[in-house]
Design a protein around this motif. Structure first.
Motif, PDB file in Angstrom:
ATOM      1  N   ILE A 132       0.840  -1.200   0.000  1.00 47.80           N
ATOM      2  CA  ILE A 132       0.000   0.000   0.000  1.00 47.80           C
ATOM      3  C   ILE A 132       0.877   1.253   0.000  1.00 47.80           C
ATOM      4  O   ILE A 132       1.809   1.368   0.791  1.00 47.80           O
ATOM      5  CB  ILE A 132      -0.967  -0.010   1.206  1.00 47.80           C
ATOM      6  CG1 ILE A 132      -1.969  -1.169   1.049  1.00 47.80           C
ATOM      7  CG2 ILE A 132      -1.721   1.325   1.322  1.00 47.80           C
ATOM      8  CD1 ILE A 132      -2.929  -1.340   2.197  1.00 47.80           C
ATOM      9  N   THR A 133       0.582   2.175  -0.947  1.00 51.32           N
ATOM     10  CA  THR A 133       1.301   3.451  -1.018  1.00 51.32           C
ATOM     11  C   THR A 133       0.254   4.573  -1.017  1.00 51.32           C
ATOM     12  O   THR A 133      -0.946   4.304  -0.969  1.00 51.32           O
ATOM     13  CB  THR A 133       2.127   3.567  -2.317  1.00 51.32           C
ATOM     14  OG1 THR A 133       1.207   3.737  -3.413  1.00 51.32           O
ATOM     15  CG2 THR A 133       2.989   2.346  -2.564  1.00 51.32           C
ATOM     16  N   SER A 134       0.717   5.803  -1.132  1.00 48.02           N
ATOM     17  CA  SER A 134      -0.220   6.935  -1.190  1.00 48.02           C
ATOM     18  C   SER A 134      -1.033   6.913  -2.487  1.00 48.02           C
ATOM     19  O   SER A 134      -2.055   7.571  -2.608  1.00 48.02           O
ATOM     20  CB  SER A 134       0.552   8.248  -1.096  1.00 48.02           C
ATOM     21  OG  SER A 134       1.487   8.296  -2.155  1.00 48.02           O
ATOM     22  N   LYS A 135      -0.567   6.124  -3.465  1.00 50.62           N
ATOM     23  CA  LYS A 135      -1.277   6.048  -4.755  1.00 50.62           C
ATOM     24  C   LYS A 135      -2.336   4.940  -4.775  1.00 50.62           C
ATOM     25  O   LYS A 135      -3.126   4.856  -5.720  1.00 50.62           O
ATOM     26  CB  LYS A 135      -0.275   5.788  -5.877  1.00 50.62           C
ATOM     27  CG  LYS A 135       0.676   6.945  -6.135  1.00 50.62           C
ATOM     28  CD  LYS A 135       1.634   6.558  -7.239  1.00 50.62           C
ATOM     29  CE  LYS A 135       2.645   7.659  -7.487  1.00 50.62           C
ATOM     30  NZ  LYS A 135       3.714   7.190  -8.375  1.00 50.62           N
ATOM     31  N   GLU A 138     -10.105 -10.315   6.799  1.00 55.88           N
ATOM     32  CA  GLU A 138      -8.767  -9.743   6.949  1.00 55.88           C
ATOM     33  C   GLU A 138      -8.523  -8.667   5.887  1.00 55.88           C
ATOM     34  O   GLU A 138      -7.924  -7.635   6.180  1.00 55.88           O
ATOM     35  CB  GLU A 138      -7.700 -10.846   6.869  1.00 55.88           C
ATOM     36  CG  GLU A 138      -7.718 -11.808   8.056  1.00 55.88           C
ATOM     37  CD  GLU A 138      -7.571 -11.108   9.407  1.00 55.88           C
ATOM     38  OE1 GLU A 138      -6.741 -10.182   9.515  1.00 55.88           O
ATOM     39  OE2 GLU A 138      -8.304 -11.475  10.356  1.00 55.88           O
ATOM     40  N   ILE A 139      -8.988  -8.919   4.676  1.00 54.70           N
ATOM     41  CA  ILE A 139      -8.794  -7.931   3.597  1.00 54.70           C
ATOM     42  C   ILE A 139      -9.595  -6.663   3.901  1.00 54.70           C
ATOM     43  O   ILE A 139      -9.094  -5.545   3.768  1.00 54.70           O
ATOM     44  CB  ILE A 139      -9.164  -8.544   2.228  1.00 54.70           C
ATOM     45  CG1 ILE A 139      -8.174  -9.662   1.876  1.00 54.70           C
ATOM     46  CG2 ILE A 139      -9.177  -7.471   1.124  1.00 54.70           C
ATOM     47  CD1 ILE A 139      -8.547 -10.513   0.680  1.00 54.70           C
ATOM     48  N   ASN A 140     -10.831  -6.822   4.363  1.00 52.44           N
ATOM     49  CA  ASN A 140     -11.647  -5.649   4.712  1.00 52.44           C
ATOM     50  C   ASN A 140     -11.029  -4.863   5.865  1.00 52.44           C
ATOM     51  O   ASN A 140     -11.121  -3.637   5.907  1.00 52.44           O
ATOM     52  CB  ASN A 140     -13.075  -6.080   5.088  1.00 52.44           C
ATOM     53  CG  ASN A 140     -13.901  -6.456   3.862  1.00 52.44           C
ATOM     54  OD1 ASN A 140     -13.667  -5.949   2.767  1.00 52.44           O
ATOM     55  ND2 ASN A 140     -14.855  -7.348   4.047  1.00 52.44           N
ATOM     56  N   LYS A 141     -10.395  -5.578   6.805  1.00 54.06           N
ATOM     57  CA  LYS A 141      -9.741  -4.899   7.943  1.00 54.06           C
ATOM     58  C   LYS A 141      -8.622  -3.985   7.449  1.00 54.06           C
ATOM     59  O   LYS A 141      -8.523  -2.826   7.869  1.00 54.06           O
ATOM     60  CB  LYS A 141      -9.148  -5.956   8.898  1.00 54.06           C
ATOM     61  CG  LYS A 141      -9.934  -6.090  10.203  1.00 54.06           C
ATOM     62  CD  LYS A 141      -9.157  -6.957  11.189  1.00 54.06           C
ATOM     63  CE  LYS A 141     -10.017  -8.142  11.625  1.00 54.06           C
ATOM     64  NZ  LYS A 141      -9.226  -9.208  12.260  1.00 54.06           N
ATOM     65  N   TYR A 199      -6.828   1.740   5.873  1.00 54.19           N
ATOM     66  CA  TYR A 199      -6.294   2.695   4.893  1.00 54.19           C
ATOM     67  C   TYR A 199      -7.408   3.400   4.098  1.00 54.19           C
ATOM     68  O   TYR A 199      -7.131   4.083   3.124  1.00 54.19           O
ATOM     69  CB  TYR A 199      -5.329   1.986   3.935  1.00 54.19           C
ATOM     70  CG  TYR A 199      -4.083   1.516   4.640  1.00 54.19           C
ATOM     71  CD1 TYR A 199      -2.987   2.370   4.791  1.00 54.19           C
ATOM     72  CD2 TYR A 199      -4.009   0.238   5.197  1.00 54.19           C
ATOM     73  CE1 TYR A 199      -1.842   1.942   5.456  1.00 54.19           C
ATOM     74  CE2 TYR A 199      -2.869  -0.186   5.862  1.00 54.19           C
ATOM     75  CZ  TYR A 199      -1.785   0.671   5.995  1.00 54.19           C
ATOM     76  OH  TYR A 199      -0.663   0.254   6.651  1.00 54.19           O
ATOM     77  N   ASN A 200      -8.651   3.201   4.526  1.00 56.38           N
ATOM     78  CA  ASN A 200      -9.800   3.830   3.871  1.00 56.38           C
ATOM     79  C   ASN A 200      -9.861   3.525   2.368  1.00 56.38           C
ATOM     80  O   ASN A 200     -10.005   4.416   1.538  1.00 56.38           O
ATOM     81  CB  ASN A 200      -9.756   5.349   4.131  1.00 56.38           C
ATOM     82  CG  ASN A 200     -11.095   5.986   3.851  1.00 56.38           C
ATOM     83  OD1 ASN A 200     -12.132   5.313   3.889  1.00 56.38           O
ATOM     84  ND2 ASN A 200     -11.093   7.269   3.559  1.00 56.38           N
ATOM     85  N   LEU A 201      -9.729   2.236   2.034  1.00 57.10           N
ATOM     86  CA  LEU A 201      -9.744   1.819   0.626  1.00 57.10           C
ATOM     87  C   LEU A 201     -10.974   0.953   0.344  1.00 57.10           C
ATOM     88  O   LEU A 201     -11.374   0.159   1.200  1.00 57.10           O
ATOM     89  CB  LEU A 201      -8.498   0.983   0.316  1.00 57.10           C
ATOM     90  CG  LEU A 201      -7.143   1.675   0.432  1.00 57.10           C
ATOM     91  CD1 LEU A 201      -6.025   0.628   0.326  1.00 57.10           C
ATOM     92  CD2 LEU A 201      -6.987   2.736  -0.653  1.00 57.10           C
TER      93      LEU A 201
END
Ligand code: PLP
Length: 364
Positions: A121-124, A142-145, A150-152
């Motif tokens: 995960i990056t700022s992009k 786990e993926i949703n967590k 990171y609000n994605l």
């Protein structure tokens, strides 16, 4: 004895009268695109999955593309996904000018390894796109967590897993957005191309609905640059019938898979599919790891038994993605699995007699 890889013929014969009738009525109505049958399908899909909004569209690929478009994913953005999938998953990311960022898979279920997501995960990063490969969802909790942290948004590529469950909840309704395909050979297939998008977010649903019809909110008033991503009414009419029998077909798929598992249990060199206790698989493919794959395929082929390889080349090694600059060894689990994975004939209509012949040929 002619053993089909997926027995669409017996399936059609089983529902033929109803399907023929539905197709003829649809032609007589001259309602060919969207309309009542498509709306009926959407309500049926919402009921089936428990998702608040189901939006029918032209294919699984377009479902994925429309989801990314609705999230405004564009050039310079990054989307995290798996390299061990059908090309569509990463293709739509690149098509919008964004960058597919691959994360290797688990050795047991061949889905994205969630423990390796965070480091990518990056700022992009704008979204995470797990694939429910062969019909079994990833560890969506786990993926949703990670996504929440990171609000994605999380887009489940559920093109192979319509009908599967994760902790009692239906695939397509496990994250921000779920996308499925009704391509003829998928667990729930129509008689052409088709797909659907699922979300509990009403605003997103409205935007996706607009995007798939040329960004048009009212006739000839275009709010966005969209696409022609609409579903044909004839396909919806066929799906409305096939959906009635689908739960029963899922049960039969499981029975066929469990029987394969039992019969192949003691075969050296073969590893049968692993399904987690908190999940179900709809076995879009019955895929095994086979150490002497080429020999096994040849033995089966000599008996006219079809097989397939899903997938022989991971996406990071595909020519189309060479601009990403990956090399051999970058995703070693995907590469290893690609070398020994193979799929056997699978359908709810596979007879015991045919299955016995397949297993006998493998063992022989
Ligand atoms: C089939 C499939 C798609 C694409 O669906 P289409 O309806 O053929 O466009 C996307 N992702 C995965 C994992 C698939 O298996």
């Amino acid at each position: 004895m002619n053993i089909p890889f997926i027995d669409l013929k017996t399936q059609y014969e089983s529902y033929k009268d109803e399907i023929n009738q539905a197709v003829i009525s649809q032609m007589e109505s001259t309602q060919f695109i969207l309309g009542k049958q498509v709306e009926k399908l959407e309500r049926n899909l919402e009921k089936f999955t428990g998702s608040k909004n189901a939006i029918a569209c032209s294919s699984g690929t377009d479902a994925l593309l429309l989801s990314l478009m609705a999230l405004d994913i564009k050039s310079g953005d990054e989307v995290i996904t798996t390299p061990f999938t059908f090309i569509s998953t990463a293709e739509v990311i690149a098509f919008l000018g964004a960058k597919p960022v691959f994360v290797d898979i688990n050795e047991n279920d061949f889905n994205i390894d969630h423990t390796k997501i965070e480091e990518k995960i990056t700022s992009k990063t704008k979204a995470i796109m797990p694939v429910s490969l062969y019909g079994q969802p990833s560890n969506m909790n786990e993926i949703n967590k990670i996504a929440t942290k990171y609000n994605l948004p999380v887009i489940e590529d559920a093109c192979q897993s319509f009908g599967a469950e994760f902790q009692g909840k239906k695939s397509c309704n496990l994250s921000s957005i779920g996308c499925t395909s009704f391509f003829p050979s998928k667990p729930l297939g129509c008689y052409g191309d088709g797909g659907a998008i699922f979300t509990n977010d009403d605003k997103l649903a409205k935007k996706i609905r607009t995007l798939l019809n040329h960004g048009q909110e009212e006739r000839y008033k275009h709010k966005y640059i969209g696409i022609n991503g609409r579903l044909d009414a004839i396909q919806a009419a066929i799906l409305n019938i096939k959906l009635k029998y689908f739960e029963n077909e899922i049960k039969k798929r499981e029975e066929v898979a469990n029987r394969y598992n039992r019969l192949l249990e003691d075969v050296k060199n073969i590893k049968t599919p692993f399904v987690h206790d908190d999940r179900t698989s709809v076995y879009a493919q019955y895929s095994i790891l086979c150490k002497d794959r080429e020999k096994t395929i040849e033995k089966l082929s000599n008996q006219d038994i079809p097989t397939a390889i899903h997938y022989p080349i991971p996406l990071h090694l595909q020519e189309a993605f060479c601009f990403l600059g990956h090399k051999k060894g970058d995703f070693s689990v995907s590469e290893d699995v690609a070398k020994s994975i193979m799929s056997l004939p699978m359908s709810p209509f596979l007879t015991k007699e045919h299955q016995d012949k397949i297993v006998k040929t493998i063992k022989g």
